[in-house]
Motif scaffolding. Sequence first.
Motif, short mmCIF file in Angstrom:
data_model
loop_
_atom_site.label_atom_id
_atom_site.label_comp_id
_atom_site.label_asym_id
_atom_site.label_seq_id
_atom_site.Cartn_x
_atom_site.Cartn_y
_atom_site.Cartn_z
N ARG A 169 -1.86 23.30 3.64
CA ARG A 169 -0.71 22.69 2.88
C ARG A 169 -0.75 21.10 3.22
N VAL A 170 -0.71 20.42 2.25
CA VAL A 170 -0.80 18.94 2.32
C VAL A 170 0.66 18.49 2.67
N VAL A 171 0.81 17.58 3.51
CA VAL A 171 2.15 17.28 3.92
C VAL A 171 2.17 15.66 3.66
N TYR A 172 1.09 14.98 3.71
CA TYR A 172 1.27 13.39 3.35
C TYR A 172 0.18 13.21 2.69
N VAL A 173 0.18 12.07 1.41
CA VAL A 173 -0.87 11.49 0.95
C VAL A 173 -0.56 9.95 0.79
N ASN A 174 -1.64 9.25 1.41
CA ASN A 174 -1.57 7.87 1.26
C ASN A 174 -2.51 7.32 0.51
N ALA A 175 -2.26 6.26 -0.09
CA ALA A 175 -3.50 5.48 -0.89
C ALA A 175 -3.54 4.17 -0.48
N ASN A 176 -4.95 3.58 -0.26
CA ASN A 176 -5.32 2.24 -0.14
C ASN A 176 -6.26 1.76 -1.15
N TRP A 177 -5.77 0.78 -1.96
CA TRP A 177 -6.40 0.13 -2.96
C TRP A 177 -7.36 -1.24 -2.57
N THR A 178 -8.57 -1.05 -2.95
CA THR A 178 -9.30 -2.11 -2.47
C THR A 178 -9.69 -2.91 -3.76
N VAL A 179 -9.37 -4.13 -3.79
CA VAL A 179 -9.46 -5.05 -4.97
C VAL A 179 -11.23 -5.59 -4.95
N GLY A 180 -11.65 -5.36 -6.06
CA GLY A 180 -13.04 -6.15 -6.18
C GLY A 180 -14.18 -5.12 -6.06
N ARG A 181 -14.09 -3.99 -5.67
CA ARG A 181 -15.20 -2.95 -5.31
C ARG A 181 -15.87 -2.77 -6.76
N HIS A 182 -17.22 -2.85 -6.71
CA HIS A 182 -18.05 -2.67 -7.78
C HIS A 182 -18.59 -1.59 -7.89
N ASP A 183 -18.47 -0.41 -7.09
CA ASP A 183 -19.12 0.82 -6.99
C ASP A 183 -18.31 2.06 -7.96
N GLY A 184 -17.11 1.51 -8.70
CA GLY A 184 -16.33 2.34 -9.32
C GLY A 184 -15.18 3.00 -8.41
N VAL A 185 -15.26 2.80 -7.28
CA VAL A 185 -14.12 3.29 -6.32
C VAL A 185 -13.16 2.26 -6.14
N ALA A 186 -11.93 2.71 -6.49
CA ALA A 186 -11.05 1.62 -6.40
C ALA A 186 -10.05 2.18 -5.28
N PHE A 187 -9.89 3.27 -5.04
CA PHE A 187 -8.73 4.08 -4.02
C PHE A 187 -9.39 4.82 -3.03
N GLU A 188 -8.86 4.65 -1.78
CA GLU A 188 -9.24 5.67 -0.79
C GLU A 188 -7.89 6.53 -0.29
N LEU A 189 -8.13 7.73 -0.69
CA LEU A 189 -6.78 8.47 -0.31
C LEU A 189 -6.73 9.17 1.28
N LEU A 190 -5.73 9.15 1.72
CA LEU A 190 -5.74 9.81 3.10
C LEU A 190 -4.59 10.95 2.89
N VAL A 191 -5.25 12.20 3.15
CA VAL A 191 -4.76 13.59 3.03
C VAL A 191 -4.49 14.07 4.33
N VAL A 192 -3.23 14.44 4.77
CA VAL A 192 -2.88 14.98 5.92
C VAL A 192 -2.53 16.30 5.55
N THR A 193 -2.91 17.23 6.27
CA THR A 193 -2.43 18.65 6.10
C THR A 193 -1.69 18.92 7.25
N GLU A 194 -1.01 20.28 7.15
CA GLU A 194 -0.01 20.50 8.09
C GLU A 194 -0.52 20.67 9.39
N ASP A 195 -1.83 20.95 9.52
CA ASP A 195 -2.33 21.07 11.12
C ASP A 195 -2.67 19.73 11.40
N GLU A 196 -2.22 18.57 10.86
CA GLU A 196 -2.54 17.26 11.28
C GLU A 196 -3.75 16.69 11.18
N ALA A 197 -4.50 17.44 10.53
CA ALA A 197 -5.84 17.07 10.18
C ALA A 197 -5.96 15.93 9.27
#
Length: 100
Positions: free
Chosen positions: A10-38
Amino acid sequence: MAGASTDTQRVVYVNANWTVGRHDGVAFELLVVTEDEARHTLQVPAVQMAPLLALTQAPGVVLLWDPAGPTLIAANLLGEWVDPAWSARGRGEPTDQELR
């Protein structure tokens, strides 16, 4: 559950970082934390963030992370397939019955 391995948590947290100006199509990096703290990271294009955010805020939705895919599962979009209180913690491997 289709698409889920026995390592699904089960997912317990989702955080997002937005990187301005990336040219590879990726704008966000999500951190998904599961109940086992992974911690798991996902690189997400900007066009995919709006639907993903909608899933995280939908009433009754249970987010699960399957590291084997890797796959983010949004359960209970319609109906209740996964018990809203379902947790892999302390139960051992989730059975198909627990995931229904």
